[in-house]
Design a protein around this motif. Structure first.
Motif, short mmCIF file in Angstrom:
data_model
loop_
_atom_site.label_atom_id
_atom_site.label_comp_id
_atom_site.label_asym_id
_atom_site.label_seq_id
_atom_site.Cartn_x
_atom_site.Cartn_y
_atom_site.Cartn_z
N GLU A 1 0.42 -1.13 0.48
CA GLU A 1 -0.25 0.08 -0.14
C GLU A 1 0.85 0.96 0.26
O GLU A 1 0.41 3.06 -0.44
CB GLU A 1 -0.72 0.15 1.02
CG GLU A 1 -2.00 -0.89 1.47
CD GLU A 1 -2.58 -0.46 0.09
OE1 GLU A 1 -3.23 0.63 -0.94
OE2 GLU A 1 -3.74 -1.61 -0.70
N LYS A 2 1.79 1.49 0.28
CA LYS A 2 3.04 2.40 1.09
C LYS A 2 3.68 2.41 -0.64
O LYS A 2 3.47 3.46 -1.29
CB LYS A 2 4.77 2.45 1.55
CG LYS A 2 3.82 2.30 2.61
CD LYS A 2 4.78 2.06 4.17
CE LYS A 2 3.92 3.02 5.46
NZ LYS A 2 5.32 2.39 6.74
N GLY A 3 3.59 1.86 -1.24
CA GLY A 3 3.95 1.48 -2.54
C GLY A 3 3.69 2.18 -3.75
O GLY A 3 3.41 2.95 -4.02
N GLU A 4 2.07 1.75 -3.09
CA GLU A 4 0.97 2.05 -4.64
C GLU A 4 1.39 3.85 -4.12
O GLU A 4 0.80 3.72 -5.40
CB GLU A 4 0.11 1.09 -4.33
CG GLU A 4 -1.11 2.08 -5.31
CD GLU A 4 -1.12 0.47 -6.81
OE1 GLU A 4 -1.67 1.71 -7.51
OE2 GLU A 4 -0.28 1.00 -6.88
N GLN A 5 1.16 4.52 -2.36
CA GLN A 5 1.16 5.76 -2.58
C GLN A 5 2.11 6.17 -3.72
O GLN A 5 1.66 7.39 -3.74
CB GLN A 5 0.40 6.19 -1.59
CG GLN A 5 0.70 7.21 -0.83
CD GLN A 5 0.45 7.20 0.84
OE1 GLN A 5 0.69 6.16 1.16
NE2 GLN A 5 0.18 8.67 0.58
N HIS A 6 3.32 5.97 -3.22
CA HIS A 6 4.31 6.42 -3.70
C HIS A 6 4.25 6.39 -5.30
O HIS A 6 4.68 7.42 -5.42
CB HIS A 6 5.37 6.14 -3.87
CG HIS A 6 6.52 6.72 -4.01
ND1 HIS A 6 7.50 5.98 -5.20
CD2 HIS A 6 6.82 8.25 -3.80
CE1 HIS A 6 7.87 7.17 -5.39
NE2 HIS A 6 8.27 8.02 -4.11
N ARG A 7 3.61 5.45 -6.06
CA ARG A 7 3.35 5.46 -7.27
C ARG A 7 2.74 5.92 -8.17
O ARG A 7 3.35 7.11 -8.98
CB ARG A 7 3.16 3.81 -7.52
CG ARG A 7 3.74 3.35 -9.70
CD ARG A 7 2.09 2.85 -9.42
NE ARG A 7 0.88 2.48 -9.51
CZ ARG A 7 0.13 3.35 -9.84
NH1 ARG A 7 0.12 3.85 -10.89
NH2 ARG A 7 -1.37 2.89 -10.05
N ARG A 8 1.84 6.27 -7.02
CA ARG A 8 -0.07 7.65 -7.21
C ARG A 8 0.81 8.56 -7.50
O ARG A 8 0.70 9.61 -8.58
CB ARG A 8 -0.77 6.99 -6.82
CG ARG A 8 -1.19 5.69 -7.09
CD ARG A 8 -2.92 6.54 -6.57
NE ARG A 8 -2.92 5.95 -4.63
CZ ARG A 8 -3.14 5.18 -4.24
NH1 ARG A 8 -3.61 3.99 -5.02
NH2 ARG A 8 -3.05 4.82 -2.57
N GLN A 9 1.57 9.25 -5.98
CA GLN A 9 2.60 10.76 -6.30
C GLN A 9 2.82 11.04 -7.84
O GLN A 9 3.00 11.60 -7.86
CB GLN A 9 2.60 10.64 -4.82
CG GLN A 9 3.34 11.75 -5.09
CD GLN A 9 4.35 12.04 -3.67
OE1 GLN A 9 4.68 11.14 -2.67
NE2 GLN A 9 4.93 13.64 -2.97
N PHE A 10 4.06 9.39 -8.26
CA PHE A 10 5.11 9.97 -8.81
C PHE A 10 4.36 10.12 -10.12
O PHE A 10 4.43 11.08 -11.27
CB PHE A 10 5.37 8.72 -8.91
CG PHE A 10 6.94 8.78 -10.00
CD1 PHE A 10 7.85 10.10 -9.87
CD2 PHE A 10 7.18 8.18 -10.60
CE1 PHE A 10 8.80 10.09 -10.24
CE2 PHE A 10 7.77 8.10 -11.99
CZ PHE A 10 8.91 8.71 -11.80
N GLN A 11 3.23 9.33 -10.06
CA GLN A 11 2.52 9.01 -11.23
C GLN A 11 2.03 10.27 -11.82
O GLN A 11 1.87 10.76 -12.77
CB GLN A 11 1.37 7.89 -12.08
CG GLN A 11 0.84 8.03 -12.90
CD GLN A 11 2.06 7.59 -14.75
OE1 GLN A 11 2.73 6.74 -14.30
NE2 GLN A 11 1.78 7.90 -15.35
N GLY A 12 0.98 11.38 -10.71
CA GLY A 12 0.65 12.44 -10.63
C GLY A 12 1.78 13.59 -11.44
O GLY A 12 1.56 14.04 -12.31
N GLU A 13 2.62 13.91 -10.67
CA GLU A 13 3.89 14.33 -11.31
C GLU A 13 4.19 14.42 -12.50
O GLU A 13 5.12 14.88 -13.00
CB GLU A 13 5.45 14.50 -10.06
CG GLU A 13 4.50 14.73 -8.19
CD GLU A 13 6.15 14.78 -7.83
OE1 GLU A 13 7.22 14.73 -8.10
OE2 GLU A 13 5.80 15.22 -6.80
N LEU A 14 4.92 13.38 -13.01
CA LEU A 14 4.83 12.70 -14.82
C LEU A 14 3.97 13.34 -15.43
O LEU A 14 4.05 14.31 -16.25
CB LEU A 14 4.92 11.32 -14.63
CG LEU A 14 6.70 11.06 -14.36
CD1 LEU A 14 5.96 9.33 -14.53
CD2 LEU A 14 7.41 11.54 -15.01
#
Length: 79
Positions: A25-38
């Motif tokens: 879940e922590k990894g998924e949250q980080h991935r969503r934040q990173f994808q939003g920045e991209l």
């Protein structure tokens, strides 16, 4: 005695599943934040917000926003 060992083993396996799920879940949250920045373009201009403002003005095709952002940027020589 055997039941105690089995209970400890089952508890350990359940604990590992819980820890693994939380980690995912922590990894998924980080991935969503990173994808939003991209997707927003912030990743490309992360350390230069003035250039990001210029790029947003270009995307919106707004000459006034481009000029204002270019004047605020130290990286662009505006006439």
């Amino acid at each position: 005695m055997f039941i105690v060992v089995v209970l400890i083993g089952v508890g350990a396996v359940v604990s590992l599943f819980i820890v693994g799920f939380i980690s995912l879940e922590k990894g998924e949250q980080h991935r969503r934040q990173f994808q939003g920045e991209l997707d927003s373009g912030r990743w490309d201009f992360g350390d230069q917000p003035a250039l990001f403002a210029v790029a947003q003005g270009i995307v919106k095709n707004d000459p006034d926003a481009i000029r204002a952002a270019a004047k605020a940027s130290q990286w662009i020589a505006s006439p």
